[in-house]
Design an enzyme around this catalytic site. Structure first.
Site, mmCIF file in Angstrom:
data_model
loop_
_atom_site.group_PDB
_atom_site.id
_atom_site.type_symbol
_atom_site.label_atom_id
_atom_site.label_comp_id
_atom_site.label_asym_id
_atom_site.label_seq_id
_atom_site.Cartn_x
_atom_site.Cartn_y
_atom_site.Cartn_z
ATOM 1 N N HIS A 95 0.665 -0.777 -0.356
ATOM 2 C CA HIS A 95 -0.017 -0.487 -0.284
ATOM 3 C C HIS A 95 0.849 1.335 -0.156
ATOM 4 C CE1 HIS A 95 -3.842 -2.417 1.677
ATOM 5 N NE2 HIS A 95 -3.435 -2.742 0.231
ATOM 6 N N HIS A 103 -8.079 -7.388 -8.067
ATOM 7 C CA HIS A 103 -8.157 -7.753 -7.165
ATOM 8 C C HIS A 103 -8.719 -7.411 -5.321
ATOM 9 C CE1 HIS A 103 -6.480 -10.556 -10.090
ATOM 10 N NE2 HIS A 103 -6.759 -12.466 -9.720
ATOM 11 N N SER A 146 -6.745 -2.056 -0.540
ATOM 12 C CA SER A 146 -6.454 -1.423 -1.893
ATOM 13 C C SER A 146 -7.159 0.112 -2.511
ATOM 14 C CB SER A 146 -5.873 -2.082 -3.415
ATOM 15 O OG SER A 146 -6.568 -3.231 -3.415
ATOM 16 N N GLU A 196 -13.888 -8.123 -7.424
ATOM 17 C CA GLU A 196 -13.695 -9.002 -6.860
ATOM 18 C C GLU A 196 -14.436 -10.235 -6.644
ATOM 19 O OE1 GLU A 196 -11.944 -9.693 -3.827
ATOM 20 O OE2 GLU A 196 -13.003 -11.085 -3.781
ATOM 21 N N GLY A 227 -10.876 -10.314 -12.506
ATOM 22 C CA GLY A 227 -10.117 -9.370 -12.626
ATOM 23 C C GLY A 227 -8.992 -10.028 -13.843
ATOM 24 N N ASP A 286 -3.353 -8.345 -7.615
ATOM 25 C CA ASP A 286 -3.115 -8.342 -6.016
ATOM 26 C C ASP A 286 -3.677 -9.683 -5.790
ATOM 27 O OD1 ASP A 286 -2.515 -8.513 -3.853
ATOM 28 O OD2 ASP A 286 -3.754 -7.404 -2.870
#
Ligand code: SAM
Length: 275
Positions: free
Chosen positions: A19, A42, A100, A118, A144, A164
């Site tokens: 992050h 993600h 995120s 997601e 994604g 991610d």
């Protein structure tokens, strides 16, 4: 099939690196007037409670963000990151940790847009609720990796793609490379940020090599902070490999990595790599 829940891991050492780097890249992108899109392939749930049973099953944040809280000697970049975590919390209590999507939302400008993917039904619903009526965000309950085909290049021709995946299924490694190949063929100038775990079996090594083969403009940063557990497993650290990184990123990271590794180290051999 979707067993992974980021709520168990929120605020751990991997989130700190992930992050912090994400925020710095966005801050750099904000320096140019032209709007951009951020695609978070993600996304997770968006916001996590550090008081929940999930977060306290292993209490991973204690060896992550909690190690930075209360320190008065943070280098500026880590201070930026901690300030962002702080504004997500009321009254100075550290009970929430931003995922995120929230890091992105609080860093982009009014003219920028975010597209969040997601697949987990519960986390998707939490994410959708969190960004309900947010005009800058669109949330999708779909794959994604596949999303990039439809969204690239973004209309503004500026964009950051943040990938991610959980990597609980080994095929995620190959999917990352396939999605990047396709993404770069549609949008070569995009900034692509891929997070990966450092596990004892070293799966990240071929991933980073494959990314370097896709682009000469690649910057890889990783930290190793933990030893394998008694069975020889565990996440020893994590890294991010960035295609088309901002030119200042390497120097910025060079300035904080010794401090960060020292702050997050769980054994004497903790170290970082940056190249
Ligand atoms: C590591 S977590 C994301 C954490 C989040 N990016 C953050 O930094 O706060 C990975 C997420 O990806 C979701 N996921 C797994 N496979 C997916 C796919 N193919 N497309 C979209 N989401 C997926 C999981 O349900 C999980 O919530």
């Amino acid at each position: 099939m979707l067993a992974y829940r980021h709520a168990f891991h929120a605020g751990n050492h991997a989130d700190v690196l992930k992050h912090c780097v994400l925020q710095q890249i966005l801050l750099y992108m904000n320096q140019k007037d032209k709007p951009y899109w951020v695609i978070d392939t993600h996304a997770g749930a968006g916001m996590y409670s550090l008081e929940s049973e999930y977060a306290n099953t292993k209490g991973e944040y204690h060896n992550g963000v909690a190690r930075l809280q209360g320190r008065d000697d943070l280098p500026p970049i880590l201070q930026d990151y901690l300030d962002l975590v702080k504004v997500c919390n009321n009254k100075g209590e550290w009970t929430l940790y931003p995922g995120s999507p929230e890091i992105i939302r609080r860093t982009i400008r009014a003219e920028d847009r975010m597209r969040l993917f997601e697949l987990h039904p519960t986390d998707h619903d939490l994410l959708a609720e969190h960004f309900d009526r947010d005009r800058q965000a669109k949330i999708f309950k779909s794959d994604g990796f596949a999303a990039l085909k439809a969204l690239l290049p973004p209309p503004t021709k500026r964009g950051l793609i943040f990938m991610d995946p959980p990597y609980e299924i080994k095929s995620d490694y190959a999917k990352v490379i396939t999605a990047l190949e396709d993404g770069l063929s549609r949008f070569a100038e995009g900034v692509y940020v891929v997070w990966y775990p450092i596990l004892t079996r070293g799966d990240h090594i071929p991933l980073v090599e494959s990314m370097r083969a896709l682009s000469e403009k690649t910057l890889n940063v990783s930290i190793t902070v933990q030893e394998p557990d008694e069975r020889g497993f565990g996440m020893l650290g994590s890294g991010l490999c960035v295609i088309n990184p901002p030119w200042v990123l390497k120097e910025k990271l060079e300035n904080i990595l010794p401090y960060l590794v020292d702050a997050l180290a769980q054994f004497d051999g903790a170290h970082y790599e940056l190249s």
